[in-house]
Every structure is written in structure tokens, then in C-alpha cells.
Design a protein around this motif. Sequence first.
Motif, short mmCIF file in Angstrom:
data_model
loop_
_atom_site.label_atom_id
_atom_site.label_comp_id
_atom_site.label_asym_id
_atom_site.label_seq_id
_atom_site.Cartn_x
_atom_site.Cartn_y
_atom_site.Cartn_z
N LYS A 166 9.62 -3.80 25.18
CA LYS A 166 9.70 -5.17 24.65
C LYS A 166 8.40 -5.90 24.95
O LYS A 166 7.82 -5.74 26.03
N ALA A 167 7.91 -6.69 24.01
CA ALA A 167 6.68 -7.45 24.23
C ALA A 167 6.79 -8.26 25.51
O ALA A 167 7.83 -8.84 25.82
N SER A 168 5.71 -8.27 26.28
CA SER A 168 5.73 -8.87 27.62
C SER A 168 6.09 -10.34 27.60
O SER A 168 6.61 -10.87 28.59
N LYS A 169 5.85 -11.03 26.50
CA LYS A 169 6.15 -12.46 26.44
C LYS A 169 7.56 -12.74 25.94
O LYS A 169 8.00 -13.89 25.95
N ASP A 170 8.25 -11.71 25.49
CA ASP A 170 9.61 -11.90 24.99
C ASP A 170 10.62 -11.78 26.12
O ASP A 170 10.37 -11.12 27.13
N VAL A 171 11.77 -12.39 25.95
CA VAL A 171 12.88 -12.24 26.89
C VAL A 171 13.64 -10.96 26.52
O VAL A 171 13.89 -10.68 25.35
N LEU A 172 14.00 -10.16 27.53
CA LEU A 172 14.73 -8.92 27.29
C LEU A 172 16.02 -8.91 28.09
O LEU A 172 16.03 -9.14 29.30
N LEU A 173 17.13 -8.64 27.41
CA LEU A 173 18.42 -8.43 28.06
C LEU A 173 18.74 -6.94 27.96
O LEU A 173 18.85 -6.40 26.85
N GLY A 274 23.92 -17.16 29.21
CA GLY A 274 24.45 -17.53 27.91
C GLY A 274 23.76 -16.88 26.74
O GLY A 274 24.39 -16.37 25.82
N SER A 275 22.44 -16.84 26.77
CA SER A 275 21.64 -16.19 25.73
C SER A 275 20.21 -16.05 26.23
O SER A 275 19.85 -16.55 27.30
N ASP A 276 19.39 -15.36 25.46
CA ASP A 276 17.99 -15.19 25.87
C ASP A 276 17.21 -16.49 25.82
O ASP A 276 16.14 -16.60 26.41
N LYS A 277 17.77 -17.50 25.16
CA LYS A 277 17.09 -18.80 25.09
C LYS A 277 17.19 -19.58 26.39
O LYS A 277 16.54 -20.62 26.56
N TRP A 278 18.02 -19.12 27.31
CA TRP A 278 18.13 -19.78 28.62
C TRP A 278 16.89 -19.58 29.48
O TRP A 278 16.68 -20.34 30.42
N PHE A 279 16.10 -18.58 29.20
CA PHE A 279 15.08 -18.14 30.14
C PHE A 279 13.67 -18.24 29.56
O PHE A 279 13.47 -18.21 28.34
N GLY A 280 12.71 -18.38 30.49
CA GLY A 280 11.33 -18.50 30.09
C GLY A 280 10.76 -17.20 29.55
O GLY A 280 11.35 -16.12 29.70
N ARG A 281 9.60 -17.29 28.93
CA ARG A 281 8.98 -16.13 28.30
C ARG A 281 8.69 -15.04 29.33
O ARG A 281 8.24 -15.33 30.43
N GLY A 282 8.95 -13.82 28.93
CA GLY A 282 8.69 -12.69 29.81
C GLY A 282 9.82 -12.38 30.78
O GLY A 282 9.70 -11.44 31.59
N SER A 283 10.92 -13.12 30.74
CA SER A 283 12.03 -12.88 31.65
C SER A 283 12.74 -11.57 31.32
O SER A 283 12.74 -11.11 30.18
N ARG A 284 13.36 -10.99 32.35
CA ARG A 284 14.12 -9.75 32.18
C ARG A 284 15.49 -9.93 32.84
O ARG A 284 15.59 -10.27 34.02
N ILE A 285 16.55 -9.68 32.07
CA ILE A 285 17.92 -9.81 32.57
C ILE A 285 18.57 -8.43 32.47
O ILE A 285 18.65 -7.86 31.38
N VAL A 286 19.03 -7.91 33.59
CA VAL A 286 19.66 -6.59 33.64
C VAL A 286 21.14 -6.77 33.94
O VAL A 286 21.51 -7.47 34.89
N ILE A 287 21.99 -6.13 33.14
CA ILE A 287 23.45 -6.27 33.27
C ILE A 287 24.06 -4.89 33.46
O ILE A 287 23.87 -4.01 32.62
N THR A 288 24.77 -4.68 34.56
CA THR A 288 25.48 -3.41 34.76
C THR A 288 26.96 -3.61 34.50
O THR A 288 27.53 -4.63 34.89
N THR A 289 27.58 -2.66 33.82
CA THR A 289 28.99 -2.80 33.47
C THR A 289 29.62 -1.44 33.20
O THR A 289 28.94 -0.49 32.81
#
Length: 783
Positions: A166-173, A274-289
Motif C-alpha cells: 500500500k502506498a506509504s501515505k495511504d491508510v491501510l487496514l 470506524g473507517s480509514d478516514k479516522w486516521f492520519g496518512r500512512g497509518s496502519r491498522i491490524v485486526i486479528t480475528t
Amino acid sequence: MRYFREGLCKAAGIRQFEVINFREMEMSNNGIDLLLNHWRKALCEATGISGVAGLNYSKVEMEMANNEIDLLMKYWRESLLEAADMSRGKVNMEKYPCVKQWAEALHEAASISGVVVLNTRNEAEAIKNIVENVTHSLDKTELFVANNPVGVEARVQEMIQLISKKASKDVLLLGIWGMGGIGKTTIAKAIYNKIGRNFEGRSFLANIREIWEQDAGQVSLQEQLLFDIYRETTTKIHNVEYGKNILQTRFCYKKVLIVLDDVNKLDQLNALCGSDKWFGRGSRIVITTRDKHIIRGNRVHKVHIMKEMDERESTELFSWNAFKQASPKEGFTELSKSVVSYCGGLPLALEVLGCYLFDMSITEWESVLEKLKRIPNDQVQKKLKISYDGLSDDTEKEIFLDIACFFIGMDRYDVIQILNGCRLYAENGIRVLVERSLVTINDKNKLGMHDLLRDMGREIIRAKSPMEPEKRSRLWFHDDVVDILLKKKGTNSIEGLTLMLSTTNSKCVSTTAFKKMKKLRLLQLVGVQLDGDFKHLSRDLRWLCWNGFSLKCIPTNLYRSSLVSIELENSNIKFIWKEAQFMENLKILNLTTNYKELESTATASQNMTTSECDGGLLLGDNDHDWFTFNCDGSSVIFDVPRVNGYNLKAIMCVVHYFNPENVTSDGLKNVLVINHSKLTIQLFKRDTLASFENEEWHRLASNIEPGNHMEVVVVFENGFIVKKTTVYLIYDKPIDKKIEYCHSSNKTVVSSGNEDTSTVGWISPQVESIDDFQHTQKRRKFD
């Protein structure tokens, strides 16, 4: 240096201890005292803390006074220089090399430039930024990953590559999905440690599933997330909805790394991410389930499916826990292979059983392995059972237990038909089980389940009646089943039973052993002969799977109205019924047997009211009758007969085919019903056919009118060879006279009834010997 050492120990709040003998060192302590006193005083004053004991980098308040920080920098520089010069001239560097290193470190620290704050800038804001940067640099907190991180690094690198796409400036979930105990949390921790310092803030929220259910647990998770990122406790969150607004507002301009561990509800995801719009550019959110439903669709950008460890990794991880070395000890190699095979690449089981077997003798190992065949390890059981307990619907739990005991390795569509006959709504239930990582479906559409999950399900059943097997709902263990059948201890609790015996150990069991099993739905027998009146078998029986069926035909006193699937592989059957049967609930009839022998017997008998046609399914009773159209190949063309006073009730299609030796599914893809008279084509996909109800087939039949020129085409996967296709038109009452109709020369049309026309048998195809194919004679009813 004595004062230097004592002062440092005091400032750090630790007990003094001797490192080297400093009695020969005569040094002035003015410089180091100046260093300690002014450093401590300036820093404490600047941060508003009284005394060194309050200096805790994780708790430092970010309110600084401008003049104190200047004082701090001034005395720091002067004291470091003075202390370094002091040590250089009066200590034997060769004799005490550690002092030389200290002096060099002091000089290096003294050479560090301070921060220039321009007069036009806000000094308070600059000081705040300085403290934040220093605090971030001092935050070296890392999470514990594993005592023996076998295979972790390779998996972490794989995940990092996935994140980096994913582009470094994009938010990735990123979603990490897998069954319990497979190592999702371990890998997430390792990723957190590996890349965490590349972000402006980071947080690892562990055990969300458990915390969420606690009092105020939902708000506490939001507050913990806010504290981890901003290191402040002044903001109070009153409810979840308020917390959502706070998190979104505070995080939207900040590059963060957040790990949400063990998410099992969408509400949790909505409250914390809530969504990727919650976070600043370049953020990474990891979810285990464990639940794929949580990360379906556009809820995340990427999904990583966790895989089991391979044999080499499994052996190494197990050995570190069982022997404290990378490979098994001498004499334990074969036993270790057995344990590793039992664990099936699940890290949790490898660690738990390795630790449990540590320092045991070979005899003790053998005893443990024998016990595991019947009763799984309790610690592993509890971990895996979390997914089962999380099923909200009782029908889903029943489906899971049925699969664990009877249906592993079977075709998914066949199982759906059987379980739908038990009113368990299996189409949706199996989908849920797959999403919860409890069941798998391979590329051949076969149901699968990890061995430890299978054992977990069976243990749930066993634990409800550990000492009296006859009171359990399902029976699968050989010794229990044999004991119950031979001693006729069956009860009303038994819903399913399987007994598989080798040909050299076959047994004959009286049918009276089943007399008390009134709720028996599922019966699977291999190498078993039943003797007696078949009326004793349950009237609730939906699935009869009998490999090695020894009778010439299915007994007429076996109650058949509820049967959905009859599978009589490797049997001695010559014909199916002695009397014609109409079984509207029957969906599957599987007669894998010696086809030529069955065929010759069928053609020798010219009576269509007995069910002899190639072992095929014959329809007919006192209330229904039918026309039969059959043709070589995958297409049947026919004209709908004009029969006054008779209503077409349903259509049934029977297919004879060869399937490749390495393929066990039926291979059916589509069925096309073409009405050439009305110029219409109806296409039914395999999924649609599996879920069709009788009413829907009746609706199809109602659109077909007498005289219509029809064609039915079956479409199979590549490699399947369709030998013959047969279509039945089923009417609402017996046809008692000859009917005139037209048909093409390459097919035979059969009408049933009471007159001589019923003696016309359908033409059976010649079955050629094909070395590369295994012939399967499987009948499937689509009505």
C-alpha cells in the motif's frame, strides 16, 4: 568517581553496588555534583515534578517553563564538559578502561547541539515538541512475543511486505484471519515491535473479545487507545458514541499503528476503528480475528489467512518445549512425530503438549498419546472451544457437531441436502462455520476440519455423558458403538451413529439394537451386517450410508419417507425395491457397485413396477405416475405428452456418468431447461439446485404445457463423461391407458401404468472399460 557512582545511583533510585575498586581514584567531585544537581533540578522544575522519584518518562507532564529548560541545557553542557575533563587527567585510563569509555561518552554528549528557538516562534510550543520527541525516543517498550519464536520472523516479513504494498501515505487496514491457537496474536505482536517506532503513536489492544464483555469494558478500550497514542489521561469518555467522535477527531491528523487483537463483533470494530478516514496518512491498522465476517467486503483493504506450521517448524517448536532443544532426544523421535502429527501444525497445541510432556519417560508419553485419542488436552480444548461458544445459533452448533462426527471429507452440497432434511438450514450454517474458522471447504468442494477442532467437537458431546455413552447424542468411538449395539443399550438420546469395521473384523448386529433409538437421524455403517426386521430403524432416519451392503435389495419394511440420502457403495445390491416407491424427500441415491452385473439383472427383468432399471430410482405408488425420457449423452429432447385429466406435478433428472479417478465430487455445474415451443431457456446453477424446494420445482413444471417441445441439458466439469441422462415427468395420478406421443430414435420413452406398455424397459448403455476412470453410478433427484 565514587561521588559520580553514588550520585548516579541516587538519581536513578537504585541501590549502590560495587563495580570496580575505586580506592585509588582521587578525583574532584565538583563537576559531577554540578552535573547531577543542576540536571535534576532543572528537569524537575521544567516538568513541574518535585524530586527525582517522580521522574517517569511515561508519566511526564508536558507543561514546561521557558527559563527552566534554558537553565537545564546550560548546566548540562557545562557539567558534562567539566566531568569529562576531570576524569581525563586524574585516572589511569589503561588500568580502568570503563572510565575511558565514560569520558568518551561524556564528551560526545557535551558536543550535542541544543535546539535553537527563534524569537518569533512560540517557545512553549517548541518546548512541548522537544519533550514529545524525547519521550518518543525513550519509548522502547516492546511486547513479549514468544519464548521460542519458531517461524515468526519469516511470517512477519511476509506480513510487512503485504503492508508495504500500500502506498506509504495511504491508510491501510489489514485483517489477519485464522482458527484459534494458530498464532495470529503472536505475529501481530512481532509486527508491532518491528515497525512500531516508525509511527507517531502506537497501541496494541489485546483480548478485545474478553474486555468488551466486562463492565465499562467498551469505554475502557477507547480510553486505553487514546492514552497509548497521546500519553494523557485528562480526557474522559462517557459512552461509546462519544468515544467514537473523540478518537476520530484526535487521530485524523496522526500517523499511528494500531493492533486490534481478537475482534469477534462488528460493534467492536465500529467503536475502535470506524473507517480509514479516522486516521492520519500512512497509518496502519491490524485486526486479528477468528471470524472472517468481521473483515469481509470493504471493511479492510487486505486479508492475510494464517496457515499451519509445516512439519519442520512443528518439530522444532515442539522440541524446544518438550526437550529444551531444537530436535527430539534420542529414543523420542517416533513418539515426537506422533505428537506433531496430532497437533496438525497448530502452535498452541505444540507448545501446550510439549510443555506437558517435558521430562516424562517414554512409558508416560505412550500413556498420554493413548489418552489423547479419546480425550483432548483440556488447555487446548478451552482455547479452541471459544469459537464454538461464540456461535449464536443452536442450529449452527448442531451442524458443527454433525460435521465433526460424520461429514468430514464429504461433498458440501450433499451435506447441505442431508442437514436441510434435518431442518438445520445448512446452507447458511456451513457458511458461518467457515467464516468462524471452524470448517474448511477445499477446491473440490469437500468439507474439512482441523483434527483438533474435530476432537474439540467430539469432546463437547462426550463430556455431557462421560460414563454412559448410550446417553450421548452422537456415537463415533468404535468400542462404545460396538458395546451399545451388541448389548442393545440404545436410547432415545442417540441422533447419529457410525461404525466402521474392516473386512476381516466384520460383525452381524441385530436390528433390534436400534429399536430404542427413536431420534436416530444419521447412520453410517462399514463392514457391518444387520439381521432382523428393518422396521426397528428410526422413522427419523435422513442419511443411510452403508458401505458393503450385503442384501440383494433395500428391505421394503425400512421406513423410507424421511430418507434424504441413501449411499450403498460396494454393495451386493441387484435391484433397489421389490415394490415401486415414491420418495419425495430423497435427494441422493449413490450405488457405486459392479455396474455390468447390475445392468444384466435389470434388463433380464422386464417389469417396470419393480425398481430394477440399472439400479436406478423408479417412481410409482398408488397416487403418482410418470413418463420417462432418456437419451445417451448429456441432453434429452422430448415432447410433453397430451394427457387429458392429468396434471404435471414435478420433474426429476437422473444422470449416469464417469468421473475422473482423482475427483470425488459429482461435477455438476448447471442444468438447462429449454422450451423450444415458447423460445425460453431456464438455467439453474449447482448452488440453486442444491437449495431448491419442492414448490419451486412444481412452479417450473406448471410452466410446461402439453405439446411443448422440450430439451433438458446437464453441464458437468471438464473430465466428466455423461453416459446417459433420464428425465421423469411426474403426474398427480396413475396413468391407466396407452398414450400416443412422438420421440426421437435415439431415446426410449417409458410410461408406467397397469397395462402392457409398462413392460417396455429403458435402453441401458453399454459400459466400456476405461482404465483412467472410476465409474460412479450416482443418482441425484432435483425436485
